[in-house]
Design a protein around this motif. Structure first.
Motif, PDB file in Angstrom:
ATOM      1  N   ILE A 125       0.839  -1.206   0.000  1.00  0.00           N
ATOM      2  CA  ILE A 125       0.000   0.000   0.000  1.00  0.00           C
ATOM      3  C   ILE A 125       0.873   1.255   0.000  1.00  0.00           C
ATOM      4  O   ILE A 125       0.601   2.218  -0.715  1.00  0.00           O
ATOM      5  CB  ILE A 125      -0.974  -0.020   1.197  1.00  0.00           C
ATOM      6  CG1 ILE A 125      -1.986  -1.155   1.020  1.00  0.00           C
ATOM      7  CG2 ILE A 125      -1.676   1.313   1.363  1.00  0.00           C
ATOM      8  CD1 ILE A 125      -2.809  -1.446   2.256  1.00  0.00           C
ATOM      9  N   HIS A 126       1.940   1.222   0.798  1.00  0.00           N
ATOM     10  CA  HIS A 126       2.853   2.364   0.901  1.00  0.00           C
ATOM     11  C   HIS A 126       3.494   2.687  -0.447  1.00  0.00           C
ATOM     12  O   HIS A 126       3.501   3.841  -0.875  1.00  0.00           O
ATOM     13  CB  HIS A 126       3.935   2.050   1.953  1.00  0.00           C
ATOM     14  CG  HIS A 126       5.043   3.052   2.018  1.00  0.00           C
ATOM     15  ND1 HIS A 126       4.940   4.208   2.754  1.00  0.00           N
ATOM     16  CD2 HIS A 126       6.275   3.070   1.460  1.00  0.00           C
ATOM     17  CE1 HIS A 126       6.063   4.891   2.637  1.00  0.00           C
ATOM     18  NE2 HIS A 126       6.893   4.221   1.854  1.00  0.00           N
ATOM     19  N   GLY A 127       4.041   1.664  -1.094  1.00  0.00           N
ATOM     20  CA  GLY A 127       4.779   1.873  -2.338  1.00  0.00           C
ATOM     21  C   GLY A 127       3.943   1.790  -3.592  1.00  0.00           C
ATOM     22  O   GLY A 127       4.432   2.067  -4.683  1.00  0.00           O
ATOM     23  N   GLY A 128       2.673   1.421  -3.460  1.00  0.00           N
ATOM     24  CA  GLY A 128       1.798   1.285  -4.621  1.00  0.00           C
ATOM     25  C   GLY A 128       0.742   2.373  -4.663  1.00  0.00           C
ATOM     26  O   GLY A 128       1.005   3.488  -5.123  1.00  0.00           O
ATOM     27  N   PRO A 129      -0.468   2.071  -4.164  1.00  0.00           N
ATOM     28  CA  PRO A 129      -1.566   3.035  -4.276  1.00  0.00           C
ATOM     29  C   PRO A 129      -1.299   4.381  -3.594  1.00  0.00           C
ATOM     30  O   PRO A 129      -1.641   5.425  -4.138  1.00  0.00           O
ATOM     31  CB  PRO A 129      -2.746   2.324  -3.604  1.00  0.00           C
ATOM     32  CG  PRO A 129      -2.381   0.897  -3.508  1.00  0.00           C
ATOM     33  CD  PRO A 129      -0.901   0.799  -3.580  1.00  0.00           C
ATOM     34  N   MET A 130      -0.663   4.346  -2.420  1.00  0.00           N
ATOM     35  CA  MET A 130      -0.393   5.618  -1.728  1.00  0.00           C
ATOM     36  C   MET A 130       0.619   6.463  -2.494  1.00  0.00           C
ATOM     37  O   MET A 130       0.452   7.675  -2.614  1.00  0.00           O
ATOM     38  CB  MET A 130       0.117   5.367  -0.306  1.00  0.00           C
ATOM     39  CG  MET A 130      -0.947   4.966   0.664  1.00  0.00           C
ATOM     40  SD  MET A 130      -0.199   4.800   2.301  1.00  0.00           S
ATOM     41  CE  MET A 130      -1.668   4.501   3.274  1.00  0.00           C
ATOM     42  N   LYS A 131       1.640   5.813  -3.002  1.00  0.00           N
ATOM     43  CA  LYS A 131       2.656   6.544  -3.768  1.00  0.00           C
ATOM     44  C   LYS A 131       2.046   7.149  -5.027  1.00  0.00           C
ATOM     45  O   LYS A 131       2.303   8.312  -5.356  1.00  0.00           O
ATOM     46  CB  LYS A 131       3.812   5.601  -4.126  1.00  0.00           C
ATOM     47  CG  LYS A 131       4.961   6.272  -4.832  1.00  0.00           C
ATOM     48  CD  LYS A 131       6.091   5.285  -5.059  1.00  0.00           C
ATOM     49  CE  LYS A 131       7.261   5.923  -5.765  1.00  0.00           C
ATOM     50  NZ  LYS A 131       8.357   4.951  -5.960  1.00  0.00           N
ATOM     51  N   LEU A 132       1.226   6.381  -5.713  1.00  0.00           N
ATOM     52  CA  LEU A 132       0.553   6.878  -6.913  1.00  0.00           C
ATOM     53  C   LEU A 132      -0.374   8.046  -6.569  1.00  0.00           C
ATOM     54  O   LEU A 132      -0.391   9.072  -7.265  1.00  0.00           O
ATOM     55  CB  LEU A 132      -0.231   5.744  -7.578  1.00  0.00           C
ATOM     56  CG  LEU A 132      -0.945   6.078  -8.874  1.00  0.00           C
ATOM     57  CD1 LEU A 132       0.060   6.496  -9.946  1.00  0.00           C
ATOM     58  CD2 LEU A 132      -1.749   4.879  -9.343  1.00  0.00           C
ATOM     59  N   ALA A 133      -1.131   7.908  -5.492  1.00  0.00           N
ATOM     60  CA  ALA A 133      -2.036   8.986  -5.072  1.00  0.00           C
ATOM     61  C   ALA A 133      -1.253  10.245  -4.713  1.00  0.00           C
ATOM     62  O   ALA A 133      -1.669  11.364  -5.043  1.00  0.00           O
ATOM     63  CB  ALA A 133      -2.886   8.531  -3.884  1.00  0.00           C
ATOM     64  N   LEU A 134      -0.113  10.068  -4.047  1.00  0.00           N
ATOM     65  CA  LEU A 134       0.696  11.238  -3.684  1.00  0.00           C
ATOM     66  C   LEU A 134       1.235  11.925  -4.921  1.00  0.00           C
ATOM     67  O   LEU A 134       1.196  13.148  -5.026  1.00  0.00           O
ATOM     68  CB  LEU A 134       1.827  10.843  -2.730  1.00  0.00           C
ATOM     69  CG  LEU A 134       2.649  12.011  -2.184  1.00  0.00           C
ATOM     70  CD1 LEU A 134       1.767  13.004  -1.421  1.00  0.00           C
ATOM     71  CD2 LEU A 134       3.765  11.502  -1.287  1.00  0.00           C
ATOM     72  N   TRP A 135       1.732  11.153  -5.880  1.00  0.00           N
ATOM     73  CA  TRP A 135       2.192  11.752  -7.142  1.00  0.00           C
ATOM     74  C   TRP A 135       1.063  12.546  -7.797  1.00  0.00           C
ATOM     75  O   TRP A 135       1.275  13.678  -8.253  1.00  0.00           O
ATOM     76  CB  TRP A 135       2.697  10.679  -8.106  1.00  0.00           C
ATOM     77  CG  TRP A 135       4.157  10.407  -8.019  1.00  0.00           C
ATOM     78  CD1 TRP A 135       4.743   9.235  -7.649  1.00  0.00           C
ATOM     79  CD2 TRP A 135       5.232  11.303  -8.304  1.00  0.00           C
ATOM     80  NE1 TRP A 135       6.117   9.359  -7.684  1.00  0.00           N
ATOM     81  CE2 TRP A 135       6.442  10.611  -8.091  1.00  0.00           C
ATOM     82  CE3 TRP A 135       5.284  12.634  -8.715  1.00  0.00           C
ATOM     83  CZ2 TRP A 135       7.691  11.210  -8.275  1.00  0.00           C
ATOM     84  CZ3 TRP A 135       6.534  13.226  -8.901  1.00  0.00           C
ATOM     85  CH2 TRP A 135       7.713  12.515  -8.682  1.00  0.00           C
ATOM     86  N   PHE A 136      -0.119  11.948  -7.863  1.00  0.00           N
ATOM     87  CA  PHE A 136      -1.267  12.626  -8.478  1.00  0.00           C
ATOM     88  C   PHE A 136      -1.565  13.939  -7.750  1.00  0.00           C
ATOM     89  O   PHE A 136      -1.751  14.988  -8.383  1.00  0.00           O
ATOM     90  CB  PHE A 136      -2.498  11.715  -8.462  1.00  0.00           C
ATOM     91  CG  PHE A 136      -3.741  12.406  -8.939  1.00  0.00           C
ATOM     92  CD1 PHE A 136      -3.976  12.605 -10.296  1.00  0.00           C
ATOM     93  CD2 PHE A 136      -4.672  12.888  -8.030  1.00  0.00           C
ATOM     94  CE1 PHE A 136      -5.110  13.268 -10.730  1.00  0.00           C
ATOM     95  CE2 PHE A 136      -5.820  13.547  -8.463  1.00  0.00           C
ATOM     96  CZ  PHE A 136      -6.029  13.736  -9.822  1.00  0.00           C
ATOM     97  N   LEU A 137      -1.612  13.898  -6.417  1.00  0.00           N
ATOM     98  CA  LEU A 137      -1.939  15.097  -5.648  1.00  0.00           C
ATOM     99  C   LEU A 137      -0.847  16.154  -5.738  1.00  0.00           C
ATOM    100  O   LEU A 137      -1.147  17.356  -5.796  1.00  0.00           O
ATOM    101  CB  LEU A 137      -2.218  14.733  -4.191  1.00  0.00           C
ATOM    102  CG  LEU A 137      -3.535  13.995  -3.958  1.00  0.00           C
ATOM    103  CD1 LEU A 137      -3.593  13.442  -2.540  1.00  0.00           C
ATOM    104  CD2 LEU A 137      -4.722  14.914  -4.233  1.00  0.00           C
TER     105      LEU A 137
END
Length: 164
Positions: A125-137
């Motif tokens: 979750i840390h390196g996948g969906p959360m990282k992607l969401a942070l990049w998007f934001l």
């Protein structure tokens, strides 16, 4: 009464957090390799440990800075949204800021859960969906700053850089 600008501590913490976020997003180091080595009963090299520790310490700093930023936000307040910004976008901005703060708390906690608690799904979750969401934001946040600066012609960037 809302302040006209962000305080010096608010601005300093914002930009320090930005630097650490980009450091960890762009240079994740050897954290995954060290985790894999430790999980397999092997010993990481000193260089691998150093690289992994930089990522870990940056994550702890992001978590601490985010907590301080939230405390300052509640104590000192934040400037009101510019009048030029339509109400819908003010709502979107509030939601985006809340999501950024949530990620800046949840991501380090997930990293801690993976590295120290050995919870595999937390690492995913840390390196996948959360990282992607942070990049998007982050990209959306930077884009919004440009819209404010060049389309609505507000002083939003100046409030976080010069304090005006």
């Amino acid at each position: 009464m809302k302040p006209l600008s962000y305080s010096v501590p608010q601005r300093a913490l914002h930009w320090l957090t930005v630097l650490l976020i980009f450091f960890n997003l762009l240079l994740p180091g050897q954290i995954e390799r060290v985790t894999d080595l430790l999980g397999g009963g092997k010993t990481p090299t000193p260089e691998e440990w150093t690289s992994a520790n930089l990522h870990i310490y940056s994550g702890f700093a992001i978590l601490a800075f985010t907590a301080l930023r939230l405390i300052l936000r509640f104590i000192q307040g934040v400037p009101a949204a510019p009048a030029e910004e339509p109400a819908f976008f003010q709502l979107v901005a509030k939601l985006a800021h809340a999501l950024i703060y949530a990620l800046l708390i949840a991501m380090p906690l997930a990293g801690i859960a993976k590295f120290y608690g050995h919870i595999g799904i937390a690492g995913f979750i840390h390196g996948g969906p959360m990282k992607l969401a942070l990049w998007f934001l982050v990209i959306a946040h930077i884009g919004a700053v440009f819209v404010h600066k060049f389309y609505w012609k507000t002083n939003i960037l100046d409030r976080m850089t010069k304090g005006v």
